[in-house]
Design an enzyme around this catalytic site. Sequence first.
Site, PDB file in Angstrom:
ATOM      1  N   VAL A  60       0.820  -1.224   0.000  1.00  0.00           N
ATOM      2  CA  VAL A  60       0.000   0.000   0.000  1.00  0.00           C
ATOM      3  C   VAL A  60       0.851   1.271   0.000  1.00  0.00           C
ATOM      4  O   VAL A  60       0.374   2.342  -0.378  1.00  0.00           O
ATOM      5  CB  VAL A  60      -0.989   0.060   1.203  1.00  0.00           C
ATOM      6  CG1 VAL A  60      -1.969  -1.094   1.178  1.00  0.00           C
ATOM      7  CG2 VAL A  60      -0.259   0.135   2.541  1.00  0.00           C
ATOM      8  N   TYR A 153       4.377   6.972  14.402  1.00  0.00           N
ATOM      9  CA  TYR A 153       3.100   6.237  14.366  1.00  0.00           C
ATOM     10  C   TYR A 153       1.935   7.156  14.775  1.00  0.00           C
ATOM     11  O   TYR A 153       0.876   7.140  14.143  1.00  0.00           O
ATOM     12  CB  TYR A 153       3.229   5.043  15.318  1.00  0.00           C
ATOM     13  CG  TYR A 153       2.102   4.043  15.311  1.00  0.00           C
ATOM     14  CD1 TYR A 153       1.977   3.089  14.297  1.00  0.00           C
ATOM     15  CD2 TYR A 153       1.179   4.027  16.350  1.00  0.00           C
ATOM     16  CE1 TYR A 153       0.949   2.159  14.326  1.00  0.00           C
ATOM     17  CE2 TYR A 153       0.155   3.093  16.384  1.00  0.00           C
ATOM     18  CZ  TYR A 153       0.042   2.160  15.377  1.00  0.00           C
ATOM     19  OH  TYR A 153      -0.981   1.236  15.408  1.00  0.00           O
ATOM     20  N   ALA A 155       1.839  10.371  14.456  1.00  0.00           N
ATOM     21  CA  ALA A 155       1.634  11.335  13.359  1.00  0.00           C
ATOM     22  C   ALA A 155       0.884  10.687  12.204  1.00  0.00           C
ATOM     23  O   ALA A 155      -0.041  11.281  11.621  1.00  0.00           O
ATOM     24  CB  ALA A 155       2.986  11.861  12.875  1.00  0.00           C
ATOM     25  N   LYS A 157      -1.163   8.017  12.283  1.00  0.00           N
ATOM     26  CA  LYS A 157      -2.558   7.694  12.635  1.00  0.00           C
ATOM     27  C   LYS A 157      -3.361   8.976  12.867  1.00  0.00           C
ATOM     28  O   LYS A 157      -4.546   9.039  12.513  1.00  0.00           O
ATOM     29  CB  LYS A 157      -2.599   6.807  13.871  1.00  0.00           C
ATOM     30  CG  LYS A 157      -1.955   5.432  13.678  1.00  0.00           C
ATOM     31  CD  LYS A 157      -2.642   4.621  12.599  1.00  0.00           C
ATOM     32  CE  LYS A 157      -2.190   3.171  12.596  1.00  0.00           C
ATOM     33  NZ  LYS A 157      -2.821   2.388  11.512  1.00  0.00           N
ATOM     34  N   ILE A 186      -4.411  -4.731  21.192  1.00  0.00           N
ATOM     35  CA  ILE A 186      -5.111  -5.892  20.635  1.00  0.00           C
ATOM     36  C   ILE A 186      -4.081  -7.007  20.429  1.00  0.00           C
ATOM     37  O   ILE A 186      -2.955  -6.746  19.985  1.00  0.00           O
ATOM     38  CB  ILE A 186      -5.778  -5.529  19.274  1.00  0.00           C
ATOM     39  CG1 ILE A 186      -6.655  -4.271  19.402  1.00  0.00           C
ATOM     40  CG2 ILE A 186      -6.569  -6.721  18.731  1.00  0.00           C
ATOM     41  CD1 ILE A 186      -7.854  -4.369  20.322  1.00  0.00           C
TER      42      ILE A 186
HETATM   43  P1  NAP Z   1      -0.063  -7.126  12.295  1.00  0.00           P
HETATM   44  O1  NAP Z   1      -0.549  -8.331  13.016  1.00  0.00           O
HETATM   45  O2  NAP Z   1       1.364  -6.734  12.378  1.00  0.00           O
HETATM   46  O3  NAP Z   1      -0.502  -7.256  10.751  1.00  0.00           O
HETATM   47  C1  NAP Z   1      -0.190  -6.221   9.880  1.00  0.00           C
HETATM   48  C2  NAP Z   1      -0.866  -6.462   8.566  1.00  0.00           C
HETATM   49  O4  NAP Z   1      -0.619  -5.332   7.708  1.00  0.00           O
HETATM   50  C3  NAP Z   1      -0.350  -7.684   7.848  1.00  0.00           C
HETATM   51  O5  NAP Z   1      -1.424  -8.277   7.164  1.00  0.00           O
HETATM   52  C4  NAP Z   1       0.669  -7.093   6.862  1.00  0.00           C
HETATM   53  O6  NAP Z   1       0.860  -7.866   5.679  1.00  0.00           O
HETATM   54  C5  NAP Z   1      -0.023  -5.794   6.518  1.00  0.00           C
HETATM   55  N1  NAP Z   1       0.873  -4.773   5.979  1.00  0.00           N
HETATM   56  C6  NAP Z   1       1.868  -4.125   6.617  1.00  0.00           C
HETATM   57  N2  NAP Z   1       2.459  -3.250   5.785  1.00  0.00           N
HETATM   58  C7  NAP Z   1       1.805  -3.352   4.602  1.00  0.00           C
HETATM   59  C8  NAP Z   1       1.945  -2.723   3.343  1.00  0.00           C
HETATM   60  N3  NAP Z   1       2.897  -1.794   3.135  1.00  0.00           N
HETATM   61  N4  NAP Z   1       1.112  -3.070   2.335  1.00  0.00           N
HETATM   62  C9  NAP Z   1       0.145  -4.011   2.534  1.00  0.00           C
HETATM   63  N5  NAP Z   1      -0.037  -4.651   3.702  1.00  0.00           N
HETATM   64  C10 NAP Z   1       0.797  -4.326   4.720  1.00  0.00           C
HETATM   65  O7  NAP Z   1      -0.854  -5.814  12.775  1.00  0.00           O
HETATM   66  P2  NAP Z   1      -2.276  -5.647  13.515  1.00  0.00           P
HETATM   67  O8  NAP Z   1      -2.018  -5.574  14.953  1.00  0.00           O
HETATM   68  O9  NAP Z   1      -3.255  -6.620  12.981  1.00  0.00           O
HETATM   69  O10 NAP Z   1      -2.630  -4.167  13.040  1.00  0.00           O
HETATM   70  C11 NAP Z   1      -3.592  -3.888  12.045  1.00  0.00           C
HETATM   71  C12 NAP Z   1      -3.880  -2.389  12.068  1.00  0.00           C
HETATM   72  O11 NAP Z   1      -4.370  -2.032  13.358  1.00  0.00           O
HETATM   73  C13 NAP Z   1      -2.650  -1.530  11.834  1.00  0.00           C
HETATM   74  O12 NAP Z   1      -2.987  -0.387  11.084  1.00  0.00           O
HETATM   75  C14 NAP Z   1      -2.246  -1.109  13.234  1.00  0.00           C
HETATM   76  O13 NAP Z   1      -1.525   0.096  13.225  1.00  0.00           O
HETATM   77  C15 NAP Z   1      -3.601  -0.976  13.885  1.00  0.00           C
HETATM   78  N6  NAP Z   1      -3.576  -1.068  15.340  1.00  0.00           N
HETATM   79  C16 NAP Z   1      -3.176  -2.225  15.972  1.00  0.00           C
HETATM   80  C17 NAP Z   1      -3.192  -2.275  17.350  1.00  0.00           C
HETATM   81  C18 NAP Z   1      -2.790  -3.508  18.113  1.00  0.00           C
HETATM   82  O14 NAP Z   1      -2.746  -3.462  19.353  1.00  0.00           O
HETATM   83  N7  NAP Z   1      -2.523  -4.630  17.477  1.00  0.00           N
HETATM   84  C19 NAP Z   1      -3.576  -1.146  18.102  1.00  0.00           C
HETATM   85  C20 NAP Z   1      -3.963  -0.006  17.431  1.00  0.00           C
HETATM   86  C21 NAP Z   1      -3.975   0.023  16.055  1.00  0.00           C
HETATM   87  P3  NAP Z   1       1.946  -9.091   5.610  1.00  0.00           P
HETATM   88  O15 NAP Z   1       1.340 -10.228   6.391  1.00  0.00           O
HETATM   89  O16 NAP Z   1       2.066  -9.401   4.150  1.00  0.00           O
HETATM   90  O17 NAP Z   1       3.199  -8.571   6.234  1.00  0.00           O
END
Ligand code: NAP
Length: 242
Positions: A60, A153, A155, A157, A186
Site C-alpha cells: 500500500v 506512528y 503522526a 494515525k 489488541i
Molecule cells: P499485524 O498483526 O502486524 O498485521 C499487519 C498487517 O498489515 C499484515 O497483514 C501485513 O501484511 C499488513 N501490511 C503491513 N504493511 C503493509 C503494506 N505496506 N502493504 C500491505 N499490507 C501491509 O498488525 P495488527 O495488529 O493486525 O494491526 C492492524 C492495524 O491495526 C494496523 O494499522 C495497526 O496500526 C492498527 N492497530 C493495531 C493495534 C494492536 O494493538 N494490534 C492497536 C492499534 C492500532 P503481511 O502479512 O504481508 O506482512
Amino acid sequence: MKCALVTGGSRGIGRAICIKLAVMGYYVLVNFRSNREAAEKTLAIIHEKGGHGELLGFDVANKEEVAKGLGEWITAHPDNHIEVLVNNAGIKEDVLLMWMKDEQWDNVINTSLHGFYYVTKLVLQDMLLQKFGRIINIVSLSGLKGLPGQTNYSAAKGGVIAATKALAQEVGRRNITVNAIAPGFIKTDMTEGLDEKQLRSLIPVSRFGEPEEVAHAVGFFASAESSYITGEVLSVNGGMYS
Ligand code: NAP
C-alpha cells in the site's frame, strides 16, 4: 457482486475483518504485502465459513504497486463494485524521536498515511459513480492522544484521523461514509512483545482486546444501517482514556 477490500488482511486485525465481512456476505479482496502464506490462511478460513474472496497482493505504501495490483483489478472487473474499503495495513517502528532514523519515520508514515491516500483515491472513483460506499480506517489510540516512542506512528494515525473527518465531508452527499476505529492493545503480532500482565493495570476492562472485537466495530460501520454516522472515530480499547 458486493466486494470489500481489506488492506493487510493476511494477519491479525485485518484477518478478523476479512472473516467478518465475508460472513456478512461480501466477496473479500484480501490484500497482503509479503506474507502470502498467511493471506492464504485467511482465505481458507473464509471458505470454511462459506464465504468467498481472493488474494490481492500489493504494498500500500508503493504508488506504482497499488496502481498495478488494485488498479488493474478494478479495470478488469467493471461489474464488481468495492462497496467497503477497510484501510487496515499498518506497521510500527517505535523509537524516541531523537534516535529515529529517517527511514523509520518514512516507513511508518508511508504505510498508514500514504497507503490510505493511494488506495482510497483509486477505490473512491467507483464509489462516487455508484453513489454508495463505506470507508473504514483503522487508526489507533496513539493517533488520538500521542504516545512517547511513537511520534512517527502517532503522526501517521493522527493524519488518517484528520483525513477521515475531511473526506467524510467531501463525499457524504454521495452516500459514502468515512469512519475510523481506534484500537488500544489488541492481541496480534504487533503487540507480541508487550507484557499484558504489566499493562492491563492501564486498561479498565483489565485485558488486551481480541482482533474479532475490532472486526465487530468494522461490521457496524459497514452495515447499511450506519448510513447516518460519518466522520467519527470509535475507540475499541477496553475503556482507556483517549
Ligand atoms: P499485524 O498483526 O502486524 O498485521 C499487519 C498487517 O498489515 C499484515 O497483514 C501485513 O501484511 C499488513 N501490511 C503491513 N504493511 C503493509 C503494506 N505496506 N502493504 C500491505 N499490507 C501491509 O498488525 P495488527 O495488529 O493486525 O494491526 C492492524 C492495524 O491495526 C494496523 O494499522 C495497526 O496500526 C492498527 N492497530 C493495531 C493495534 C494492536 O494493538 N494490534 C492497536 C492499534 C492500532 P503481511 O502479512 O504481508 O506482512
